[in-house]
Motif scaffolding. Sequence first.
Motif, PDB file in Angstrom:
ATOM      1  N   ASP A  54       0.853  -1.191   0.000  1.00  0.00           N
ATOM      2  CA  ASP A  54       0.000   0.000   0.000  1.00  0.00           C
ATOM      3  C   ASP A  54       0.895   1.250   0.000  1.00  0.00           C
ATOM      4  O   ASP A  54       1.253   1.760   1.063  1.00  0.00           O
ATOM      5  N   ASP A  57      -0.313   4.406   1.923  1.00  0.00           N
ATOM      6  CA  ASP A  57      -0.214   4.224   3.371  1.00  0.00           C
ATOM      7  C   ASP A  57       1.223   4.408   3.853  1.00  0.00           C
ATOM      8  O   ASP A  57       1.457   5.075   4.863  1.00  0.00           O
ATOM      9  N   ASN A  60       2.045   8.066   3.870  1.00  0.00           N
ATOM     10  CA  ASN A  60       1.403   8.749   5.003  1.00  0.00           C
ATOM     11  C   ASN A  60       2.175   8.477   6.288  1.00  0.00           C
ATOM     12  O   ASN A  60       2.369   9.381   7.107  1.00  0.00           O
ATOM     13  N   ARG A  61       2.635   7.241   6.447  1.00  0.00           N
ATOM     14  CA  ARG A  61       3.441   6.890   7.620  1.00  0.00           C
ATOM     15  C   ARG A  61       4.740   7.704   7.640  1.00  0.00           C
ATOM     16  O   ARG A  61       5.192   8.145   8.700  1.00  0.00           O
TER      17      ARG A  61
END
Length: 173
Positions: A54, A57, A60-61
């Motif tokens: 992903d 994701d 974003n992390r």
Amino acid sequence: MHHNIIFIGGIHGVGKGTICSKIADELDLKHLSASEVLKWSEVSSDASNKLVKDIPDTQNRLIIGLEKRINPEKKYLLDGHFCLFDSNGIPQKVSIKTFQKIAPIAISVVTTDIMKVANRLKIRDGKDYNQNLLNEMQGAEKSHAISVAKELNVPFFEIKNGSISELMNFLSN
């Protein structure tokens, strides 16, 4: 972000970490690895896994991790990627939005001979990598790095075969 990050990208095994450590030591900068910041070990149980299930994701992390770590009073070298292999092993560009949030003051991409990269990865990961795919990925990294630098209107530097002099001159001024 605080406009105090120099983003250094390149494919796995190209030598980003070594180059960043050298520059950080010489100029007293803080070196961060994107995989450490986003805690890749929590995303993938196999550290040698290069496939990203992903991509949004993980990015974003990365942003959340950077927001927690960045001190506005310091300058950082962040080593990471402009392109990632998706879960099917297909190179995908990291969204420009990620780089807009990072807000780097300069963009650099590390490139070198693909055979050297393949050998390093073989030693490091114990896996054979398709040199044509690595070459394609390196081309995609460089191309996307140039377009990101243009989009963000920041200087672009290619570190080819370990030559850091142009970037060092920029950072020293």
